[in-house]
Design a protein around this motif. Structure first.
Motif, mmCIF file in Angstrom:
data_model
loop_
_atom_site.group_PDB
_atom_site.id
_atom_site.type_symbol
_atom_site.label_atom_id
_atom_site.label_comp_id
_atom_site.label_asym_id
_atom_site.label_seq_id
_atom_site.Cartn_x
_atom_site.Cartn_y
_atom_site.Cartn_z
ATOM 1 N N UNK A 14 6.872 -9.246 15.555
ATOM 2 C CA UNK A 14 6.076 -8.111 15.116
ATOM 3 C C UNK A 14 6.722 -7.211 14.092
ATOM 4 N N UNK A 15 7.996 -7.514 13.697
ATOM 5 C CA UNK A 15 8.655 -6.614 12.757
ATOM 6 C C UNK A 15 8.690 -7.131 11.323
ATOM 7 N N UNK A 16 8.310 -8.386 11.096
ATOM 8 C CA UNK A 16 8.211 -8.868 9.718
ATOM 9 C C UNK A 16 7.139 -8.065 8.995
ATOM 10 N N UNK A 17 7.439 -7.637 7.803
ATOM 11 C CA UNK A 17 6.491 -6.843 7.029
ATOM 12 C C UNK A 17 6.483 -5.377 7.394
ATOM 13 N N UNK A 18 7.424 -4.949 8.256
ATOM 14 C CA UNK A 18 7.483 -3.534 8.622
ATOM 15 C C UNK A 18 7.745 -2.673 7.389
ATOM 16 N N UNK A 19 7.185 -1.493 7.401
ATOM 17 C CA UNK A 19 7.300 -0.586 6.260
ATOM 18 C C UNK A 19 8.633 0.154 6.305
ATOM 19 N N UNK A 20 9.382 0.102 5.220
ATOM 20 C CA UNK A 20 10.665 0.789 5.131
ATOM 21 C C UNK A 20 10.438 2.284 4.916
ATOM 22 N N UNK A 21 11.016 3.106 5.778
ATOM 23 C CA UNK A 21 10.883 4.557 5.655
ATOM 24 C C UNK A 21 12.120 5.198 5.031
ATOM 25 N N UNK A 22 13.286 4.835 5.516
ATOM 26 C CA UNK A 22 14.548 5.303 4.949
ATOM 27 C C UNK A 22 15.558 4.191 5.172
ATOM 28 N N UNK A 23 15.912 3.499 4.107
ATOM 29 C CA UNK A 23 16.696 2.269 4.243
ATOM 30 C C UNK A 23 17.805 2.234 3.200
ATOM 31 N N UNK A 24 18.994 1.872 3.655
ATOM 32 C CA UNK A 24 20.109 1.594 2.757
ATOM 33 C C UNK A 24 20.813 0.337 3.255
ATOM 34 N N UNK A 25 20.559 -0.782 2.594
ATOM 35 C CA UNK A 25 21.310 -1.995 2.864
ATOM 36 C C UNK A 25 20.840 -2.828 4.039
ATOM 37 N N UNK A 26 19.631 -2.617 4.514
ATOM 38 C CA UNK A 26 19.096 -3.413 5.624
ATOM 39 C C UNK A 26 17.833 -4.139 5.160
ATOM 40 N N UNK A 27 17.739 -5.429 5.516
ATOM 41 C CA UNK A 27 16.575 -6.248 5.170
ATOM 42 C C UNK A 27 16.017 -6.844 6.452
ATOM 43 N N UNK A 28 14.708 -6.685 6.639
ATOM 44 C CA UNK A 28 14.021 -7.253 7.801
ATOM 45 C C UNK A 28 13.091 -8.349 7.321
#
Length: 530
Positions: free
Chosen positions: A497-511
């Protein structure tokens, strides 16, 4: 179990900010911070988004312990201004949506307090603990300076006589042990209420209580001390229901059920805070079984298990809706977030954790720009407890702008209460305000995100996905947080369920592909879509 005790509606979703008044901002140019200086920087606090500020003691004092030796609970120390200045600050802060909390030193006074001077010459006065001969252990008794003779019990430094709240256990060979319902202890409990009521009536929104566990003596399990604070909470709920009571106890599992709205994870007693931040540099007590590995370690040598164990123990004891665990970046007694090997770059992931965990986040002044703990500074007003526990480096002047005085004061730098960090690349507010990529802007965005997202607040549910690097957890069933505070990359498999999750505040993390992949010193906050 749900709590039936009321709570101030404003508290649960608040972000707190601690001000050390001596070194926050100097408004009159004498080299010591004051209320006028703090007033000049209220716009910074409003811009940052904090909801409440807590001042370390502002009361009249001889400053043998930096104001934690109170000589008059009802008067602002002249170095900071006047009572009217404090009221003006409270009103100006309230107009910006910011509440003000004061520090209440409940367990002792200064030996210069009129209460103590009167007691020292009146053998019928029971306000302090008196013994006609040196008690056991001898190191905690000091000679009474007045005509009464004998000895008084100290609570910390010799200049801080312990107020008498009684002993939980009596002993036939120790007649100074008053029961908790004796006249002296009852008078002191009433005095606490009177002091709090005075400041509540002029607009203060709460207190942080210093050494809250120290009141009743020889109190195994703090049973009688808990009863005392339960009494105070009942009075508060009835008389000032919108006011908050926070404790310096360090054991939320005990302090919050006893009556406090929140208690801090602190550097002493409970190992939770040390297991997160402690680098072994700066403030370190010799009796700590740590430092050991800590989680926010660039080399990734620590674990999150100690923190989670203590968190679960505390929240299980508190119960749903029963109160809060407050989690600070640092404080006036403990080394800053940026200390020793941990840099401001490393601190970015720490703030992502702090603002998304279901606690009360508390920012120590200057940590929002990555001010560092300054090593090897001399004692100032009792700031060095031991060779390994030097608190001075956490108390240096706030760095508002570039330049010799860092915008703290117009006085000559050699007149400052403490020297400014001498590092040529020290951070400052003005420079970071001009840089959208700065730590300051990140902290502001994280605070705003927490306020705008109920799932990230104390009421949002918590599901821990991994207890390793990266640390991953889900808040409110809708928001994924991934934190990797080490230098090396890390990855974790995610539930569906987390593929395609919307990034809100991200530095250096890829889902992607059912995994979260984090670079070194990375963090990410994501919202589930659909």
């Amino acid at each position: 179990m749900p709590s039936t005790r009321p709570e101030p509606a404003w508290l649960a979703n608040s972000v707190l900010y601690q001000i050390y008044p001596q070194t926050f901002a100097d408004g009159n140019g004498d080299g010591i911070g004051d209320l006028a200086g703090a007033m000049e920087h209220l716009d910074h606090l409003q811009w940052l988004g904090v909801d409440a500020v807590w001042f370390s003691p502002l009361f009249a004092s001889p400053f043998a312990d930096a104001g934690y030796d109170v000589a008059d609970y009802l008067s602002v120390a002249p170095r900071y201004g006047t009572n009217d200045d404090l009221v003006a600050f409270v009103e100006a802060a309230r107009s910006r949506g910011i509440r003000v909390l004061l520090d209440l030193v409940a367990g002792h006074t200064s030996d210069q307090h009129p209460w103590f001077r009167e007691w020292a010459s009146d053998p019928t006065d029971g306000r302090y603990v008196w013994n006609e001969r040196v008690g056991t252990p001898a190191g905690i008794w000091c000679p009474v300076p007045g005509s009464r003779g004998g000895y008084y019990l100290l609570n910390f430094y010799p200049c801080q006589p312990a107020l008498n709240f009684g002993y939980a256990r009596q002993h036939p060979d120790q007649p100074w042990r008053d029961p908790v319902d004796a006249e002296g202890p009852r008078a002191n409990r009433q005095a606490l209420k009177d002091v709090m009521a005075h400041w509540f009536d002029v607009g203060i929104s709460g207190f942080r209580v210093d050494m809250a566990a120290s009141l009743v003596k020889d109190d195994v399990g703090h049973v009688e001390t808990a009863k005392l604070w339960t009494e105070m909470r009942g009075w508060l709920d009835t008389t000032y229901p919108d006011a908050a009571l926070l404790s310096e106890w360090g054991e939320p599992a005990v302090a919050v059920p006893a009556g406090f709205h929140a208690d801090f994870f602190l550097q002493f007693s409970n190992p939770a805070l040390r297991s997160l931040w402690h680098t072994g540099v700066g403030t370190h007590d010799s009796n700590w079984s740590e430092p050991g590995p800590y989680f926010f370690d660039a080399e990734g040598g620590g674990g999150i298990d100690v923190f989670l164990r203590e968190w679960r123990r505390a929240t299980d004891a508190i119960g749903v809706g029963g109160g809060h665990v407050a989690l600070p970046t640092a404080n006036h007694d403990y080394a800053r977030l940026v200390t020793g090997p941990r840099t401001a770059e490393h601190a970015r992931s720490a703030f992502a954790f702090l603002t998304t965990w279901p606690s009360l986040p508390t920012i120590y002044y200057g940590d929002e720009i990555g001010m560092r703990y300054v090593e090897d500074l001399p004692d100032t007003e009792g700031s060095i407890l031991s060779p390994s526990n030097n608190r001075t480096g956490s108390r240096t002047p706030m760095q508002w702008e570039p330049g010799p005085g860092a915008g703290f004061s117009t006085a000559a730098p050699d007149a400052f209460y403490l020297p400014v960090d001498p590092s040529p690349d020290r951070p400052d507010v003005a420079t970071q305000r001009a840089d959208e990529g700065s730590l300051l802007h990140l902290v502001r965005r994280l605070v705003a995100l927490r306020h705008a997202t109920p799932a990230l607040g104390p009421e949002g549910s918590l599901e821990v996905l991994t207890e390793d690097y990266p640390f991953a957890y889900v808040r409110g069933g809708t928001h994924l947080v991934v934190v990797n505070p080490r230098r090396g990359p890390a990855a974790v498999d995610l539930p569906d369920g987390w593929d395609g999750a919307r990034a809100l505040e991200v530095e250096g993390v890829r889902v992607d592909g059912g995994r979260a992949e984090a670079a070194g010193f990375a963090f990410g906050i994501f919202e589930r879509v659909g």
